[in-house]
Scaffold this motif. Structure first.
Motif, PDB file in Angstrom:
ATOM      1  N   ASP A 107       6.791  -4.508  23.305  1.00 14.38           N
ATOM      2  CA  ASP A 107       7.598  -4.473  24.528  1.00 14.38           C
ATOM      3  C   ASP A 107       8.457  -5.732  24.664  1.00 14.38           C
ATOM      4  O   ASP A 107       8.744  -6.188  25.760  1.00 14.38           O
ATOM      5  CB  ASP A 107       6.728  -4.265  25.763  1.00 14.38           C
ATOM      6  N   GLN A 108       8.876  -6.298  23.513  1.00 16.65           N
ATOM      7  CA  GLN A 108       9.815  -7.413  23.481  1.00 16.65           C
ATOM      8  C   GLN A 108      11.088  -6.986  22.748  1.00 16.65           C
ATOM      9  O   GLN A 108      11.398  -7.487  21.673  1.00 16.65           O
ATOM     10  CB  GLN A 108       9.208  -8.630  22.771  1.00 16.65           C
ATOM     11  N   PRO A 109      11.846  -6.061  23.318  1.00 18.77           N
ATOM     12  CA  PRO A 109      13.003  -5.520  22.596  1.00 18.77           C
ATOM     13  C   PRO A 109      14.130  -6.526  22.386  1.00 18.77           C
ATOM     14  O   PRO A 109      15.001  -6.302  21.547  1.00 18.77           O
ATOM     15  CB  PRO A 109      13.465  -4.362  23.483  1.00 18.77           C
ATOM     16  N   PHE A 110      14.125  -7.638  23.138  1.00 22.45           N
ATOM     17  CA  PHE A 110      15.217  -8.597  23.038  1.00 22.45           C
ATOM     18  C   PHE A 110      14.912  -9.748  22.087  1.00 22.45           C
ATOM     19  O   PHE A 110      15.695 -10.686  21.972  1.00 22.45           O
ATOM     20  CB  PHE A 110      15.571  -9.124  24.427  1.00 22.45           C
ATOM     21  N   LEU A 111      13.772  -9.675  21.398  1.00 24.74           N
ATOM     22  CA  LEU A 111      13.454 -10.641  20.360  1.00 24.74           C
ATOM     23  C   LEU A 111      14.408 -10.429  19.187  1.00 24.74           C
ATOM     24  O   LEU A 111      14.492  -9.344  18.620  1.00 24.74           O
ATOM     25  CB  LEU A 111      12.005 -10.464  19.903  1.00 24.74           C
ATOM     26  N   LYS A 112      15.153 -11.469  18.824  1.00 22.82           N
ATOM     27  CA  LYS A 112      16.202 -11.334  17.820  1.00 22.82           C
ATOM     28  C   LYS A 112      15.648 -11.413  16.397  1.00 22.82           C
ATOM     29  O   LYS A 112      14.688 -12.148  16.141  1.00 22.82           O
ATOM     30  CB  LYS A 112      17.260 -12.420  18.028  1.00 22.82           C
ATOM     31  N   MET A 113      16.293 -10.677  15.512  1.00 25.48           N
ATOM     32  CA  MET A 113      15.849 -10.660  14.119  1.00 25.48           C
ATOM     33  C   MET A 113      15.948 -12.048  13.498  1.00 25.48           C
ATOM     34  O   MET A 113      15.062 -12.486  12.758  1.00 25.48           O
ATOM     35  CB  MET A 113      16.659  -9.653  13.307  1.00 25.48           C
ATOM     36  N   GLU A 114      17.039 -12.776  13.790  1.00 28.94           N
ATOM     37  CA  GLU A 114      17.192 -14.108  13.218  1.00 28.94           C
ATOM     38  C   GLU A 114      16.121 -15.070  13.728  1.00 28.94           C
ATOM     39  O   GLU A 114      15.711 -16.001  13.022  1.00 28.94           O
ATOM     40  CB  GLU A 114      18.585 -14.669  13.505  1.00 28.94           C
ATOM     41  N   THR A 115      15.640 -14.840  14.957  1.00 28.83           N
ATOM     42  CA  THR A 115      14.547 -15.666  15.476  1.00 28.83           C
ATOM     43  C   THR A 115      13.261 -15.397  14.713  1.00 28.83           C
ATOM     44  O   THR A 115      12.514 -16.324  14.388  1.00 28.83           O
ATOM     45  CB  THR A 115      14.339 -15.391  16.980  1.00 28.83           C
ATOM     46  N   ILE A 116      13.008 -14.124  14.427  1.00 27.25           N
ATOM     47  CA  ILE A 116      11.805 -13.764  13.665  1.00 27.25           C
ATOM     48  C   ILE A 116      11.845 -14.398  12.281  1.00 27.25           C
ATOM     49  O   ILE A 116      10.869 -14.995  11.810  1.00 27.25           O
ATOM     50  CB  ILE A 116      11.670 -12.232  13.545  1.00 27.25           C
ATOM     51  N   VAL A 117      13.000 -14.288  11.598  1.00 28.41           N
ATOM     52  CA  VAL A 117      13.143 -14.842  10.247  1.00 28.41           C
ATOM     53  C   VAL A 117      12.955 -16.356  10.272  1.00 28.41           C
ATOM     54  O   VAL A 117      12.230 -16.937   9.448  1.00 28.41           O
ATOM     55  CB  VAL A 117      14.518 -14.476   9.655  1.00 28.41           C
ATOM     56  N   SER A 118      13.594 -17.024  11.253  1.00 31.14           N
ATOM     57  CA  SER A 118      13.479 -18.474  11.356  1.00 31.14           C
ATOM     58  C   SER A 118      12.043 -18.897  11.632  1.00 31.14           C
ATOM     59  O   SER A 118      11.543 -19.877  11.050  1.00 31.14           O
ATOM     60  CB  SER A 118      14.407 -18.975  12.461  1.00 31.14           C
ATOM     61  N   PHE A 119      11.376 -18.167  12.505  1.00 34.86           N
ATOM     62  CA  PHE A 119      10.000 -18.509  12.864  1.00 34.86           C
ATOM     63  C   PHE A 119       9.057 -18.349  11.677  1.00 34.86           C
ATOM     64  O   PHE A 119       8.291 -19.272  11.346  1.00 34.86           O
ATOM     65  CB  PHE A 119       9.533 -17.623  14.024  1.00 34.86           C
ATOM     66  N   LEU A 120       9.104 -17.194  11.011  1.00 32.95           N
ATOM     67  CA  LEU A 120       8.188 -16.964   9.890  1.00 32.95           C
ATOM     68  C   LEU A 120       8.506 -17.881   8.714  1.00 32.95           C
ATOM     69  O   LEU A 120       7.595 -18.371   8.031  1.00 32.95           O
ATOM     70  CB  LEU A 120       8.238 -15.500   9.471  1.00 32.95           C
ATOM     71  N   SER A 121       9.789 -18.144   8.471  1.00 27.19           N
ATOM     72  CA  SER A 121      10.165 -19.074   7.394  1.00 27.19           C
ATOM     73  C   SER A 121       9.675 -20.484   7.707  1.00 27.19           C
ATOM     74  O   SER A 121       9.182 -21.197   6.829  1.00 27.19           O
ATOM     75  CB  SER A 121      11.684 -19.077   7.209  1.00 27.19           C
ATOM     76  N   GLY A 122       9.831 -20.882   8.979  1.00 30.07           N
ATOM     77  CA  GLY A 122       9.356 -22.203   9.400  1.00 30.07           C
ATOM     78  C   GLY A 122       7.852 -22.324   9.270  1.00 30.07           C
ATOM     79  O   GLY A 122       7.335 -23.389   8.890  1.00 30.07           O
ATOM     80  N   TYR A 123       7.152 -21.253   9.585  1.00 28.92           N
ATOM     81  CA  TYR A 123       5.693 -21.248   9.452  1.00 28.92           C
ATOM     82  C   TYR A 123       5.283 -21.473   8.004  1.00 28.92           C
ATOM     83  O   TYR A 123       4.429 -22.316   7.709  1.00 28.92           O
ATOM     84  CB  TYR A 123       5.122 -19.930   9.975  1.00 28.92           C
ATOM     85  N   VAL A 124       5.900 -20.736   7.096  1.00 28.01           N
ATOM     86  CA  VAL A 124       5.562 -20.868   5.672  1.00 28.01           C
ATOM     87  C   VAL A 124       5.852 -22.286   5.188  1.00 28.01           C
ATOM     88  O   VAL A 124       5.030 -22.918   4.495  1.00 28.01           O
ATOM     89  CB  VAL A 124       6.354 -19.840   4.836  1.00 28.01           C
ATOM     90  N   ALA A 125       7.005 -22.820   5.568  1.00 27.23           N
ATOM     91  CA  ALA A 125       7.397 -24.157   5.115  1.00 27.23           C
ATOM     92  C   ALA A 125       6.508 -25.253   5.689  1.00 27.23           C
ATOM     93  O   ALA A 125       6.328 -26.310   5.082  1.00 27.23           O
ATOM     94  CB  ALA A 125       8.852 -24.422   5.491  1.00 27.23           C
TER      95      ALA A 125
END
Length: 454
Positions: A107-125
């Protein structure tokens, strides 16, 4: 390393009024916004298994056709921990050493794809074992956990999520930042419906702020279940009454605001209770009253008295008053505009049959002397075992709020504490986790969700 994805889609949508996950947001079902974004990020990130946990048959069948692992949750009342457990168990045999599992809510339809990519990439790094998306002080979703934390996640119970585990491992947690608060918002109200603008209402859970979109949500008021709400204390009782009234009216409830003591007379939509004589008969009075309440949704009822105030209606009319509204909100105490008080022998005057009592105190009292901030300062000083010139501490507010001789006096049912006018960004320590904080309780507006977000 692979990042497995678990989408949680098993909530009951009580405040939304229907299955919100199937409601259309920008032309497509709400839940599909996240599923489509996950499909796309799999092209650039090492996404492993994709799981969706739901109680809804239509979503179950749709995602099954999309070749997701779909898990049916037939016991959503067990809380979010049950959905987490079902999701993990469905892919437990496919999770390898060094992998991670991420959790999203649908129920978070406004979560942006680029935010998801940045977050998961940052987590891995980062090399950390846990990741959490945030906006300023607010923790949100998604969250991600290394496989070393799966045992702890599987041990959760009730309506408790992974942030309990995260709180115990902050040194091993990466915090990503969303571009706006909107990205972290879950949609609890139907698009196009009127709601109350977010005004920083929060509780402290496990030492961290959890924000609510409305005061009703924070208090836990359910229309149809909670009929009578009495508000006691100091530092914002009247504004609390009208804030609740506006929120409930926007949810379709007919609300009457009144008092059992004295309160300021409303400048609009006030009904003089002893005005039957103006109508010729009580039948005419109540017919007009019902029509007006249906049209206005909120009416203030009382008997006019001196100095621009009203007092309560006769007790023999209580039952009649209750029958006229869906919700009755009662100011049941007095403090003459001060931020802090304790009740006198005759106080508070809680309305008979009250379902929820809300005890209000004003945070600005902290740091000021009892003489300056307190109502009946001598009585307050004696209660706190201080001199009237001594300054009020945060612990004093907690003591008053929790004492059976303080704001809990005469309370027989559900009781909530509201601390009003807390400065933005300040999160007081100590006290029960159910204490509600608000930056400014009187802030409310009638806007649609789209108007608020735009």
């Amino acid at each position: 390393m692979k990042i497995h994805v678990i989408l949680l889609a098993a909530g009951n949508s009580r405040r939304f009024g229907s299955n919100k996950l199937l409601s259309l947001v920008e032309g497509k079902p709400m839940y599909s916004h996240l599923t489509e974004k996950i499909e796309k990020i799999a092209e650039s990130l090492p996404i492993g298994e994709k799981v969706l946990v739901t109680q809804y048959e239509e979503i179950f069948e749709s995602m099954k056709k999309a070749r997701w692992t779909v898990v049916r949750n037939d016991a959503p009342e067990e809380g979010v921990s049950w959905s987490i457990r079902l999701g993990i168990q469905s892919i437990l045999g496919k999770i390898r050493k060094g992998d991670a599992v991420s959790f999203f809510v649908c129920d978070q339809p406004f979560l942006k794809m680029e935010t998801i990519v940045s977050f998961l990439s940052g987590y891995v790094a980062s090399g950390k074992g846990i990741g959490c998306l945030t906006y300023k002080e607010q923790w949100g979703n998604p969250v991600v956990f290394s496989e070393v934390y799966l045992k702890e996640l599987l041990s959760l119970s009730g309506d408790v999520g992974g942030k309990k585990v995260m709180k115990q491992q902050l040194q091993d947690t990466f915090f990503g930042e969303a571009a706006s608060r909107q990205e972290l918002e879950d949609m609890d109200y139907a698009p196009g419906s009127k709601m109350c603008e977010h005004t920083d209402v929060w509780k402290i859970k496990q030492g961290d702020p959890v924000f609510f979109g409305s005061l009703c949500d924070a208090v836990g008021i359910l229309p149809g279940r909670d009929k009578i709400i009495s508000v006691v204390g100091a530092g914002g009782k009247t504004t609390t009454c009208y804030r609740l009234a506006k929120e409930l009216a926007l949810l379709g409830q007919k609300v009457i605001v009144t008092t059992t003591t004295h309160m300021w007379k409303s400048t609009e939509d006030f009904v003089e209770w002893n005005a039957e004589s103006e109508y010729g008969s009580s039948t005419d009075f109540f017919r007009d009253f019902a029509e007006r309440l249906e049209r206005k949704r909120i009416l203030t009822v009382g008997v006019s008295c001196e100095n621009g105030k009203i007092c309560g209606i006769p007790s023999e009319s209580y039952e009649t008053l209750c029958s006229l509204a869906d919700v009755l909100i009662v100011e049941a105490d007095g403090a003459k505009g001060k931020d802090i008080k304790i009740p006198a022998a005759h106080e508070p005057v809680i309305f008979p049959g009250t379902d929820i009592v809300i005890g209000v105190l004003g945070y600005p009292a902290v740091g000021h002397s009892i003489e300056e901030a307190g109502f009946r300062p001598e009585m307050l000083a004696a209660f706190l075992r201080k001199g009237t010139e001594e300054k009020i501490k945060w612990e004093d507010l907690l003591y008053i709020a929790g004492s059976d001789e303080g704001l809990k006096k005469n309370v027989k049912g559900s009781y909530k504490v509201l601390i009003n006018r807390v400065p933005a960004g300040r999160f007081p320590d100590g006290g029960p986790e159910e204490i509600i904080f608000c930056e400014q309780i009187g802030t409310v507006s009638e806007k649609t969700i789209e108007q608020i977000r735009n």
